[in-house]
Every structure is written in structure tokens, then in C-alpha cells.
Design a protein around this motif. Structure first.
Motif, PDB file in Angstrom:
ATOM      1  N   PRO A   1      31.592 -52.726-149.317  1.00 47.56           N
ATOM      2  CA  PRO A   1      32.232 -52.965-148.013  1.00 47.56           C
ATOM      3  C   PRO A   1      31.404 -52.311-146.903  1.00 47.56           C
ATOM      4  O   PRO A   1      30.653 -51.366-147.157  1.00 47.56           O
ATOM      5  N   PHE A   2      31.540 -52.810-145.689  1.00 50.08           N
ATOM      6  CA  PHE A   2      30.884 -52.194-144.532  1.00 50.08           C
ATOM      7  C   PHE A   2      31.778 -52.407-143.318  1.00 50.08           C
ATOM      8  O   PHE A   2      31.535 -53.272-142.491  1.00 50.08           O
ATOM      9  N   GLU A   3      32.844 -51.632-143.265  1.00 51.92           N
ATOM     10  CA  GLU A   3      33.803 -51.714-142.156  1.00 51.92           C
ATOM     11  C   GLU A   3      33.552 -50.525-141.232  1.00 51.92           C
ATOM     12  O   GLU A   3      33.707 -49.376-141.653  1.00 51.92           O
ATOM     13  N   LYS A   4      33.176 -50.806-139.997  1.00 52.32           N
ATOM     14  CA  LYS A   4      32.756 -49.726-139.101  1.00 52.32           C
ATOM     15  C   LYS A   4      33.338 -49.874-137.697  1.00 52.32           C
ATOM     16  O   LYS A   4      33.599 -50.981-137.228  1.00 52.32           O
ATOM     17  N   MET A   5      33.474 -48.715-137.045  1.00 52.50           N
ATOM     18  CA  MET A   5      33.759 -48.676-135.616  1.00 52.50           C
ATOM     19  C   MET A   5      32.421 -48.552-134.902  1.00 52.50           C
ATOM     20  O   MET A   5      31.482 -47.921-135.418  1.00 52.50           O
ATOM     21  N   GLY A   6      32.330 -49.150-133.705  1.00 54.50           N
ATOM     22  CA  GLY A   6      31.040 -49.107-133.028  1.00 54.50           C
ATOM     23  C   GLY A   6      31.131 -49.213-131.519  1.00 54.50           C
ATOM     24  O   GLY A   6      32.178 -49.561-130.955  1.00 54.50           O
ATOM     25  N   ILE A   7      30.021 -48.915-130.889  1.00 55.95           N
ATOM     26  CA  ILE A   7      29.858 -49.028-129.440  1.00 55.95           C
ATOM     27  C   ILE A   7      28.596 -49.847-129.182  1.00 55.95           C
ATOM     28  O   ILE A   7      27.553 -49.600-129.801  1.00 55.95           O
ATOM     29  N   ASP A   8      28.704 -50.814-128.270  1.00 57.00           N
ATOM     30  CA  ASP A   8      27.590 -51.712-127.958  1.00 57.00           C
ATOM     31  C   ASP A   8      27.043 -51.384-126.566  1.00 57.00           C
ATOM     32  O   ASP A   8      27.719 -51.606-125.560  1.00 57.00           O
ATOM     33  N   THR A   9      25.824 -50.858-126.503  1.00 57.64           N
ATOM     34  CA  THR A   9      25.241 -50.520-125.200  1.00 57.64           C
ATOM     35  C   THR A   9      24.962 -51.771-124.369  1.00 57.64           C
ATOM     36  O   THR A   9      24.937 -51.702-123.136  1.00 57.64           O
TER      37      THR A   9
ATOM     38  N   PRO B   1      34.928 -46.507-128.949  1.00 60.53           N
ATOM     39  CA  PRO B   1      34.516 -47.293-130.122  1.00 60.53           C
ATOM     40  C   PRO B   1      35.556 -48.362-130.459  1.00 60.53           C
ATOM     41  O   PRO B   1      36.761 -48.142-130.294  1.00 60.53           O
ATOM     42  N   VAL B   2      35.080 -49.516-130.900  1.00 63.65           N
ATOM     43  CA  VAL B   2      35.970 -50.606-131.314  1.00 63.65           C
ATOM     44  C   VAL B   2      35.631 -50.997-132.745  1.00 63.65           C
ATOM     45  O   VAL B   2      34.534 -50.724-133.239  1.00 63.65           O
ATOM     46  N   GLN B   3      36.567 -51.652-133.392  1.00 63.59           N
ATOM     47  CA  GLN B   3      36.331 -52.141-134.753  1.00 63.59           C
ATOM     48  C   GLN B   3      35.299 -53.260-134.716  1.00 63.59           C
ATOM     49  O   GLN B   3      35.465 -54.239-133.990  1.00 63.59           O
ATOM     50  N   LEU B   4      34.232 -53.111-135.466  1.00 62.28           N
ATOM     51  CA  LEU B   4      33.223 -54.167-135.546  1.00 62.28           C
ATOM     52  C   LEU B   4      33.695 -55.224-136.540  1.00 62.28           C
ATOM     53  O   LEU B   4      34.248 -54.891-137.590  1.00 62.28           O
ATOM     54  N   THR B   5      33.495 -56.488-136.190  1.00 64.41           N
ATOM     55  CA  THR B   5      33.983 -57.566-137.060  1.00 64.41           C
ATOM     56  C   THR B   5      32.897 -58.612-137.291  1.00 64.41           C
ATOM     57  O   THR B   5      32.156 -58.968-136.370  1.00 64.41           O
TER      58      THR B   5
ATOM     59  N   PHE C   1      24.732 -58.268-133.750  1.00 60.76           N
ATOM     60  CA  PHE C   1      23.624 -58.863-134.510  1.00 60.76           C
ATOM     61  C   PHE C   1      23.275 -57.984-135.712  1.00 60.76           C
ATOM     62  O   PHE C   1      23.247 -58.452-136.859  1.00 60.76           O
ATOM     63  N   ASP C   2      23.031 -56.697-135.458  1.00 55.79           N
ATOM     64  CA  ASP C   2      22.643 -55.777-136.540  1.00 55.79           C
ATOM     65  C   ASP C   2      23.782 -55.625-137.549  1.00 55.79           C
ATOM     66  O   ASP C   2      23.543 -55.570-138.761  1.00 55.79           O
ATOM     67  N   TYR C   3      25.012 -55.562-137.041  1.00 51.21           N
ATOM     68  CA  TYR C   3      26.171 -55.396-137.923  1.00 51.21           C
ATOM     69  C   TYR C   3      26.348 -56.608-138.834  1.00 51.21           C
ATOM     70  O   TYR C   3      26.657 -56.457-140.024  1.00 51.21           O
ATOM     71  N   SER C   4      26.130 -57.813-138.294  1.00 46.43           N
ATOM     72  CA  SER C   4      26.308 -59.022-139.116  1.00 46.43           C
ATOM     73  C   SER C   4      25.334 -59.031-140.289  1.00 46.43           C
ATOM     74  O   SER C   4      25.703 -59.387-141.413  1.00 46.43           O
TER      75      SER C   4
END
Length: 230
Positions: free
Chosen positions: A108-116, A177-181, A93-96
Motif C-alpha cells: 500500500p502507499f496511502e499518504k498525506m501530502g502538500i503540493d507546492t 496536508p491533504v490525502q493524496l489519491t 504525478f510522482d504519487y501516481s
């Protein structure tokens, strides 16, 4: 457990990253397990904040009236993020919203992330609610101002560290961490019905607004109509 990352959260005017706007960003930069830097800033929206959003977040039109616009805040936040891994609760949600806001500024905003949230859904199947508030209650994590961006980001960081302490050794893949899309769709132009309605409201109120019926988007038209109907 990651020792360096950024936990972040945004408050918005609604649920759609195309139709709605970010009104607050809260983030903390963690270095060696401790908070090294903070980012807390309101963003002045183009329209007014709905009463339901004020009721949820406590953020009012007055609180954001002197805030900087998106075009100034977003680049600063992108600089703050650097190449860090992001951590969030329901981070998609926040990434979108951040991806759409960055794209609107040509960034650009290409990030790796972890979702609790995703971690909690796997390791706490027995819990009825996996909301940030419910998990904070479960683990006795204090969140003094729930639904305010920085405090939610701080609570998320504490939740991540707690979950990692109990579950990372058993479930290491959940903590990678995974690639956020998120695919940013182009804004839709305002409908002829919206343009006609705006024109009728303008005539009725006898005002001269700053707008271009040929370039206004559907979401901008919706916000303009809401403001004109007040």
C-alpha cells in the motif's frame, strides 16, 4: 510551516504510470527544518530509455544498467517514507507512479501530502509559468541538476519553505496536508495485433525471448516491440 516531512521526486520513462516506469527516486527526510537523511537511487527499467527522456533528464541506459530492479528499490523507499507527510511539485504525478509501483509489489502507499505547484498557482497567479524551474528562478533557489530526482526534491523543499515563509500566515489552508489519491487501474492485456507483431519480429530476428503471450500486458508488449525494432 512543517518542520518534519519528506520531499521527493521521481524521473520516469514517460508520462503514464501504467505504461511507463520509474528510473530514479530522489528524496530527503527533513527533521526540524534540516536534511536528516537522503534517498537517491536508480531503478533498472524493463526496457530501454527513450532518447527524449535521456535528453530531458541526462539519464542513459548505461547509468541504470547496474541498478537494482523495482522489486528491491520500492520496498526500501516505502520504509524510508514511514508515516511522513510528502511534499512535491505537481505531487500527483510522482504519487501516481509510486502508488502504481507499490501496488505492483503488493504494497500500500496511502499518504498525506502538500503540493507546492498548487500553492504557487494560488499565490502567484501573475507568474506565466509555475514550473519548478521558473519558481526557482523567481526566488533565486539554486538547482544544480534540474530534472534529476534528488536535486529537484531538494529544490522543492527549499521552495516549500520559501512559500511558507511568505504566504502561510495569510493562506494557512493552502499549507495543510491533504490525502493524496490515485486509483490504480489493472494493466490491460496485450492486443492480438501486438502479440502477432512480436511473433513476426521474433521470427525475423531469429531470437528466443523470455516472454509469455498469454500474460504479457499492453505496456510490456509496447516496450518489447520498441526493443525488438532497434
Amino acid at each position: 510551516m512543517l518542520r518534519s516531512y519528506i520531499a521527493f521526486d521521481v524521473e520516469t520513462t514517460g508520462l503514464s504510470p501504467l505504461e511507463n516506469e520509474i528510473i530514479e527516486i530522489g528524496a530527503l527526510k527533513v527533521r526540524d527544518g534540516k536534511v536528516a537523511e537522503r534517498f537517491m537511487e536508480f531503478i533498472k527499467p524493463t526496457g530501454s530509455i527513450a532518447p527524449a527522456i535521456t535528453s530531458l533528464t541526462g539519464i542513459t541506459d548505461e547509468m541504470v544498467s547496474d541498478a537494482r530492479p523495482r522489486c528491491q528499490v520500492i520496498p526500501d523507499f516505502l520504509d524510508f517514507c514511514g508515516d511522513d507527510i510528502l511534499i512535491g511539485h505537481n505531487i500527483s504525478f510522482d504519487y501516481s507512479f509510486m502508488k502504481c509501483s507499490a501496488a505492483a509489489e503488493g504494497q500500500p502507499f496511502e499518504k498525506m501530502g502538500i503540493d507546492t505547484l498548487k500553492i504557487a498557482q494560488k499565490v502567484h497567479r501573475d507568474l506565466e509559468s509555475k514550473s519548478l524551474g521558473s519558481l526557482c528562478d523567481y526566488y533565486h533557489i539554486e538547482n544544480r541538476s534540474a530534472h534529476r530526482a534528488y536535486h529537484d526534491a531538494l529544490a522543492t523543499a527549499k521552495l516549500y519553505q520559501t512559500l511558507a515563509h511568505y504566504f502561510e500566515e495569510k493562506e494557512p489552508r493552502l499549507f495543510k496536508p491533504v490525502q493524496l489519491t490515485y486509483k490504480v487501474r489493472k494493466p490491460q492485456p496485450a492486443t492480438p495485433k501486438q502479440v502477432a507483431f512480436i511473433n513476426s519480429l521474433i521470427r525475423k530476428k531469429q531470437i528466443i525471448p523470455d516472454w509469455d503471450p498469454d500474460t504479457i500486458t499492453r505496456s510490456e508488449a509496447s516496450r518489447m516491440i520498441d526493443d525488438l525494432l532497434k
